[in-house]
Design a protein around this motif. Structure first.
Motif, mmCIF file in Angstrom:
data_model
loop_
_atom_site.group_PDB
_atom_site.id
_atom_site.type_symbol
_atom_site.label_atom_id
_atom_site.label_comp_id
_atom_site.label_asym_id
_atom_site.label_seq_id
_atom_site.Cartn_x
_atom_site.Cartn_y
_atom_site.Cartn_z
ATOM 1 N N ILE A 11 0.841 -1.193 0.000
ATOM 2 C CA ILE A 11 0.000 0.000 0.000
ATOM 3 C C ILE A 11 0.885 1.255 0.000
ATOM 4 O O ILE A 11 0.594 2.240 -0.674
ATOM 5 C CB ILE A 11 -0.943 0.018 1.220
ATOM 6 C CG1 ILE A 11 -1.939 -1.145 1.152
ATOM 7 C CG2 ILE A 11 -1.684 1.343 1.333
ATOM 8 C CD1 ILE A 11 -2.898 -1.080 -0.004
ATOM 9 N N CYS B 177 0.543 4.329 -2.785
ATOM 10 C CA CYS B 177 -0.077 5.536 -2.241
ATOM 11 C C CYS B 177 0.987 6.602 -1.990
ATOM 12 O O CYS B 177 2.067 6.314 -1.464
ATOM 13 C CB CYS B 177 -0.807 5.238 -0.933
ATOM 14 S SG CYS B 177 -2.261 4.199 -1.133
ATOM 15 N N LEU C 286 -0.769 8.415 3.375
ATOM 16 C CA LEU C 286 -1.844 7.813 4.178
ATOM 17 C C LEU C 286 -2.177 8.846 5.238
ATOM 18 O O LEU C 286 -1.444 8.993 6.221
ATOM 19 C CB LEU C 286 -1.394 6.489 4.799
ATOM 20 C CG LEU C 286 -0.928 5.408 3.813
ATOM 21 C CD1 LEU C 286 -0.362 4.216 4.561
ATOM 22 C CD2 LEU C 286 -2.067 4.972 2.923
ATOM 23 N N ASP D 79 -11.785 8.828 -3.619
ATOM 24 C CA ASP D 79 -10.924 8.638 -2.445
ATOM 25 C C ASP D 79 -11.362 7.395 -1.662
ATOM 26 O O ASP D 79 -12.557 7.117 -1.506
ATOM 27 C CB ASP D 79 -10.988 9.864 -1.525
ATOM 28 C CG ASP D 79 -10.113 11.011 -2.028
ATOM 29 O OD1 ASP D 79 -9.257 10.761 -2.892
ATOM 30 O OD2 ASP D 79 -10.294 12.148 -1.546
ATOM 31 N N LEU E 140 -6.482 7.057 1.804
ATOM 32 C CA LEU E 140 -5.398 6.465 1.021
ATOM 33 C C LEU E 140 -5.277 7.232 -0.291
ATOM 34 O O LEU E 140 -6.132 7.116 -1.177
ATOM 35 C CB LEU E 140 -5.672 4.986 0.729
ATOM 36 C CG LEU E 140 -5.358 3.979 1.855
ATOM 37 C CD1 LEU E 140 -6.239 4.214 3.076
ATOM 38 C CD2 LEU E 140 -5.543 2.554 1.356
ATOM 39 N N ASP E 141 -4.238 8.066 -0.412
ATOM 40 C CA ASP E 141 -3.995 8.814 -1.653
ATOM 41 C C ASP E 141 -3.228 7.920 -2.619
ATOM 42 O O ASP E 141 -1.989 7.963 -2.703
ATOM 43 C CB ASP E 141 -3.213 10.095 -1.361
ATOM 44 C CG ASP E 141 -4.057 11.147 -0.666
ATOM 45 O OD1 ASP E 141 -5.245 11.276 -1.026
ATOM 46 O OD2 ASP E 141 -3.546 11.813 0.246
ATOM 47 N N TYR E 142 -3.967 7.110 -3.373
ATOM 48 C CA TYR E 142 -3.340 6.131 -4.254
ATOM 49 C C TYR E 142 -2.999 6.749 -5.615
ATOM 50 O O TYR E 142 -3.610 7.734 -6.056
ATOM 51 C CB TYR E 142 -4.271 4.924 -4.444
ATOM 52 C CG TYR E 142 -5.628 5.268 -4.994
ATOM 53 C CD1 TYR E 142 -5.875 5.270 -6.368
ATOM 54 C CD2 TYR E 142 -6.685 5.599 -4.135
ATOM 55 C CE1 TYR E 142 -7.123 5.586 -6.877
ATOM 56 C CE2 TYR E 142 -7.935 5.909 -4.627
ATOM 57 C CZ TYR E 142 -8.150 5.909 -5.996
ATOM 58 O OH TYR E 142 -9.389 6.228 -6.507
ATOM 59 N N GLU E 143 -2.020 6.161 -6.248
ATOM 60 C CA GLU E 143 -1.588 6.618 -7.575
ATOM 61 C C GLU E 143 -2.497 5.995 -8.627
ATOM 62 O O GLU E 143 -2.540 4.782 -8.798
ATOM 63 C CB GLU E 143 -0.124 6.206 -7.829
ATOM 64 C CG GLU E 143 0.869 6.784 -6.832
ATOM 65 C CD GLU E 143 1.055 8.291 -7.028
ATOM 66 O OE1 GLU E 143 0.604 8.827 -8.064
ATOM 67 O OE2 GLU E 143 1.657 8.932 -6.131
#
Length: 453
Positions: free
Chosen positions: A242, A246, A249, A299, A332-335
């Motif tokens: 993760i 990301c 977090l 998000d 969770l700022d995911y790519e």
């Protein structure tokens, strides 16, 4: 010197027991009669003090034990107050919150003395079938009477009043008809219970079926055919943490929310089944927090603290309305060039993820916790973005079918309860096809009952 009251004749007592036509709830067959419950109730109150016999074992019919349909087998020293003496086949009507349909028949499972808590109204008559009374007291018309005269402000403080209950009317058929009604009710109920058991098994297996769908999705089985058709190698999947997918977090706001404001503050209770539950909302007008924690559509929110079985719940925000998120949640700022938000959300709600949460959580006094570092270390399998989109599409479709099946099952379960209520309503109107008009009127039975007083 006042004259002694003259004892009533059987006919006078009969007229006193019968309910006048204008007070009868509905019509019943001609050989039935309507009577006041108190006129046929032979129970004579007798108090028992178990504390005076601390080593004696009692069979106690308490209100909580009704949930198990089995009385408490308990020694006198463990019983904190006086109780009522009861006998086998006494019928118990619960006074507490009569909105809850609690009626129980004393069965005598042991050879110990039978007692009941003071929260029961006790009905006894050896000439009336106990099961007939039990079912009658559960029927809609009688429950409405139970709610017509209550004391207390509501809920568990609400009480039915025995003095009024004794005046309520009950339909009395001949004894043989009572027995036929009970047999017919139990025959119909047995079939419905069998159907309900099968339906409940289907309803209860939804979580298992959902877990199986997610397992197939994240082991590549669900898209095996898709990879062949699209020339994608089975070796295209890779494992990433993760933390690797990301950019951050981020914990939510620690400030208190309120009942009104400009923007919703999502809390742990709003994360339900992978989606946001928009009921029971809190709000804020804090401009600093709104700027810092405002969510974007897509998000993913992670519930970092809760009871052990609920910690780790994850949901995706779809931009339904402006919202920020509370401190018990992590965003969770995911790519987006690495992982699809719905894919990530589904995986974080899978059995594999839940197993990980149980391993790494730390336990507090009443709650478990998972910090951002532990979340960041969790590895997930990642196929190509195009295959992730296909996996999400297939999961959405399969779970939509499952939810539709579950909803249909729940509706069928609700209809069974309605059918039972309908059966009881018909039973005490003489509409189950069991009544024999040629049988002697229940007046003869009533005379026999009253003659024993």
């Amino acid at each position: 010197m006042p004259k002694k009251k003259t004892a009533l004749t059987i006919e006078e007592r009969l007229q006193q027991a019968l309910v006048p036509a204008e007070e009868q709830p509905y019509e019943v067959p001609e050989n039935w009669v309507w009577v006041r419950l108190g006129e046929v109730n032979k129970y004579i109150s007798k108090s028992v003090n178990p504390i005076s016999e601390p080593d004696k074992i009692f069979e106690l019919y308490s209100v909580p034990s009704m949930a198990d349909n089995y009385p408490e087998i308990i020694v006198g020293s463990d019983i904190g107050s006086s109780k009522q003496s009861v006998c086998k086949d006494d019928v118990l009507l619960c006074k507490i919150n009569p909105r809850i349909n609690r009626v129980w028949k004393v069965s005598q499972f042991t050879d110990n003395e039978l007692i009941a808590s003071s929260e029961w109204i006790i009905i006894r008559n050896n000439h009336i079938d106990a099961n007939y009374l039990r079912y009658c007291f559960q029927s809609k018309y009688f429950r409405e009477f139970m709610l017509s005269n209550v004391s207390g402000v509501g809920g568990s403080l609400m009480r039915a009043q025995p003095k009024y209950v004794q005046t309520y009317p009950i339909p009395l058929p001949p004894l043989s008809e009572q027995q036929r009604i009970v047999e017919r009710i139990e025959e119909l109920f047995a079939k419905l219970d069998e159907a309900k058991e099968r339906l409940q098994e289907v309803a209860d297996s939804f979580a298992v079926r959902k877990a199986a769908i997610l397992h197939k999705a994240f082991t590549g089985e669900l898209t095996k055919q898709w990879r062949r058709e699209n020339g994608v190698s089975d070796e295209s999947w890779e494992e990433k943490t993760i933390g690797e997918i990301c950019s951050s977090l981020k914990y939510g706001t620690s400030k208190k929310s309120s009942d009104d404001g400009e923007v919703v503050v999502l809390r742990m209770g709003n994360l339900q089944n992978g989606e946001i539950d928009w009921s029971n909302l809190a709000y804020t007008s804090d401009e600093e927090d709104i700027k810092k924690y405002l969510l974007k559509s897509g998000d993913v929110l992670f519930n970092r603290t809760n009871s052990p079985e609920l910690v780790g719940k994850t949901s995706i925000y779809r931009g339904e309305m402006p919202a920020i998120y509370a401190g018990y949640l992590i965003k969770l700022d995911y790519e987006k060039n690495i992982v699809v938000g719905d894919y990530l959300n589904y995986y974080l709600n899978s059995s594999k993820a839940k197993e990980y949460y149980m391993q790494v959580k730390t336990d507090g006094v009443s709650q478990s916790n998972i910090n951002a570092k532990k979340i960041g270390e969790f590895e997930i399998p990642l196929p190509t973005l195009s295959e992730q989109h296909e996996i999400v599409r297939l999961i959405d479709d399969l779970l939509a079918r499952e939810r539709a099946a579950q909803q249909a099952t729940e509706q069928a379960l609700a209809s069974i309860d309605l059918m039972k209520k309908s059966i009881l309503a018909r039973a005490f109107r003489g509409e189950l096809g069991t009544n024999k008009a040629s049988e002697a009127s229940a007046l003869e039975l009533l005379r026999q009952v009253l003659a024993e007083n």
